[in-house]
Design a protein around this motif. Structure first.
Motif, PDB file in Angstrom:
ATOM      1  N   TYR A 132       7.845  -8.781   7.968  1.00  9.23           N
ATOM      2  CA  TYR A 132       6.790  -8.514   8.937  1.00  9.23           C
ATOM      3  C   TYR A 132       5.766  -9.647   8.936  1.00  9.23           C
ATOM      4  O   TYR A 132       5.411 -10.159   7.872  1.00  9.23           O
ATOM      5  CB  TYR A 132       6.090  -7.190   8.621  1.00  9.23           C
ATOM      6  N   PRO A 133       5.266 -10.023  10.115  1.00  7.17           N
ATOM      7  CA  PRO A 133       4.265 -11.086  10.186  1.00  7.17           C
ATOM      8  C   PRO A 133       2.846 -10.576   9.958  1.00  7.17           C
ATOM      9  O   PRO A 133       1.873 -11.257  10.272  1.00  7.17           O
ATOM     10  CB  PRO A 133       4.441 -11.611  11.617  1.00  7.17           C
ATOM     11  N   ARG A 134       2.731  -9.369   9.434  1.00 12.40           N
ATOM     12  CA  ARG A 134       1.416  -8.777   9.182  1.00 12.40           C
ATOM     13  C   ARG A 134       1.487  -7.943   7.907  1.00 12.40           C
ATOM     14  O   ARG A 134       2.554  -7.741   7.342  1.00 12.40           O
ATOM     15  CB  ARG A 134       0.993  -7.894  10.360  1.00 12.40           C
ATOM     16  N   ARG A 135       0.344  -7.459   7.473  1.00 11.37           N
ATOM     17  CA  ARG A 135       0.274  -6.659   6.260  1.00 11.37           C
ATOM     18  C   ARG A 135       0.910  -5.287   6.476  1.00 11.37           C
ATOM     19  O   ARG A 135       0.606  -4.595   7.452  1.00 11.37           O
ATOM     20  CB  ARG A 135      -1.180  -6.475   5.833  1.00 11.37           C
ATOM     21  N   VAL A 136       1.774  -4.906   5.563  1.00 13.59           N
ATOM     22  CA  VAL A 136       2.419  -3.591   5.606  1.00 13.59           C
ATOM     23  C   VAL A 136       2.641  -3.116   4.166  1.00 13.59           C
ATOM     24  O   VAL A 136       2.576  -3.912   3.222  1.00 13.59           O
ATOM     25  CB  VAL A 136       3.789  -3.637   6.340  1.00 13.59           C
TER      26      VAL A 136
ATOM     27  N   HIS B 137      -2.486  -1.265   2.408  1.00 12.27           N
ATOM     28  CA  HIS B 137      -3.003   0.055   2.771  1.00 12.27           C
ATOM     29  C   HIS B 137      -2.019   0.767   3.679  1.00 12.27           C
ATOM     30  O   HIS B 137      -1.447   0.176   4.590  1.00 12.27           O
ATOM     31  CB  HIS B 137      -4.353  -0.079   3.478  1.00 12.27           C
ATOM     32  N   SER B 138      -1.855   2.040   3.436  1.00 14.06           N
ATOM     33  CA  SER B 138      -0.940   2.842   4.229  1.00 14.06           C
ATOM     34  C   SER B 138      -1.467   3.030   5.647  1.00 14.06           C
ATOM     35  O   SER B 138      -2.669   3.192   5.872  1.00 14.06           O
ATOM     36  CB  SER B 138      -0.744   4.214   3.576  1.00 14.06           C
ATOM     37  N   SER B 139      -0.533   3.032   6.603  1.00 14.21           N
ATOM     38  CA  SER B 139      -0.876   3.356   7.989  1.00 14.21           C
ATOM     39  C   SER B 139      -0.590   4.823   8.290  1.00 14.21           C
ATOM     40  O   SER B 139      -0.900   5.299   9.385  1.00 14.21           O
ATOM     41  CB  SER B 139      -0.079   2.464   8.947  1.00 14.21           C
ATOM     42  N   LEU B 140       0.000   5.535   7.324  1.00 15.25           N
ATOM     43  CA  LEU B 140       0.395   6.935   7.525  1.00 15.25           C
ATOM     44  C   LEU B 140      -0.415   7.916   6.699  1.00 15.25           C
ATOM     45  O   LEU B 140      -0.620   9.054   7.112  1.00 15.25           O
ATOM     46  CB  LEU B 140       1.879   7.113   7.181  1.00 15.25           C
ATOM     47  N   PHE B 141      -0.847   7.498   5.515  1.00 16.49           N
ATOM     48  CA  PHE B 141      -1.541   8.402   4.594  1.00 16.49           C
ATOM     49  C   PHE B 141      -2.998   8.002   4.454  1.00 16.49           C
ATOM     50  O   PHE B 141      -3.309   6.839   4.148  1.00 16.49           O
ATOM     51  CB  PHE B 141      -0.868   8.393   3.223  1.00 16.49           C
TER      52      PHE B 141
END
Length: 271
Positions: free
Chosen positions: A84-88, A128-132
């Protein structure tokens, strides 16, 4: 971290976890697999997979997971050579029901003596989570963090061979604690974050150097106290094991049907 080619391997891994829970085969389960949250075709499938985590926790099992091996990024779908080209961040490490373990580097001289303090392994997964949402037990430590999601990792361990090394190492430490305190520890996160605030007195060793920038994806930098890059840092095992005693009282299993697991020999499963 051993990938599951996106989401495809998750049902099987959750069935394995359910088997361990049903037959009470492990007090601690270390998960060296995961998939970036954005790889799931339908994010609503994660709660379904997470039901296995709930069943394990109800049985008193402690769950730990590798935070990932591509720094602030992660594998793009089922393409291990693309990122991914971004933070995940990856699940299950991003799940609040799991203790996320990142990687650190142990610095020793040729005689095995420490030459300097541990530093962050440069490819350790963090973010950081995008879901929780950020769980209540994490909020005091992350009060100055603008990101609203659950911060990953919680702790780091030696990971020169990847966080698939770090998570089992931490699971081994937790097995020692379960043995010393005569029973399963269950979900350690609330207690871990109280111990983190106590620092060295509770066996928490701060990691203050290193960054997990990966390729063009800007990472996070370790610093004093809790930080996104390294969580609370690493552990002084004897002190930490002794300090984990309160987990036995806080996390009494509510589902311990079947023959008891012997705690003269604590069982650890590595997935």
């Amino acid at each position: 971290m051993d990938e599951t080619q996106g989401e495809s391997g998750m049902p099987e891994m959750m069935r394995v976890l359910d088997h361990l829970t049903r037959h009470r085969l492990a007090d601690v389960v270390s998960m060296s697999f995961g998939s970036v949250e954005q790889n799931f075709a339908n994010p609503a499938s994660i709660p379904a997979y997470g039901a296995a985590l709930d069943r394990a926790r109800a049985a008193g099992t402690t769950l730990v997971a590798s935070s990932g091996d591509l720094g602030a990024s992660g594998p793009l779908g089922d393409h291990p050579d693309r990122h991914y080209p971004r933070r995940v961040v990856a699940w299950p490490a991003s799940d609040p029901r799991v203790t996320a373990v990142g990687g650190s580097l142990l610095h020793v001289d040729p005689r095995g003596h420490r030459s300097s303090r541990d530093t962050l392994w440069p490819k350790s997964g963090a973010g950081h989570s995008s879901l929780f949402a950020r769980p209540a037990w994490q909020r005091p430590a992350t009060a100055g963090d603008a990101a609203p999601g659950r911060s990953v990792p919680d702790i780091v361990m030696q990971g020169s061979s990847g966080t698939s090394q770090s998570a089992p190492l931490f699971a081994g430490v937790l097995a020692l604690a379960a043995q010393v305190h005569h029973g399963p520890l269950g979900d350690i996160n609330p207690v871990l974050y109280r111990l983190g605030a106590a620092g060295l007195a509770a066996g928490i060793v701060d990691v203050t150097q290193g960054s997990n920038t990966y390729a063009e994806v800007p990472g996070f930098t370790a610093g004093p106290g809790f930080d996104t890059a390294s969580g609370w840092g690493t552990v002084d095992v004897p002190r930490f094991v002794r300090a984990l005693g309160p987990c036995r009282d806080v996390n009494r299993p509510v589902d311990r049907a079947g023959p008891p697991v012997g705690h003269d020999r604590v069982m650890v499963a590595v997935l």
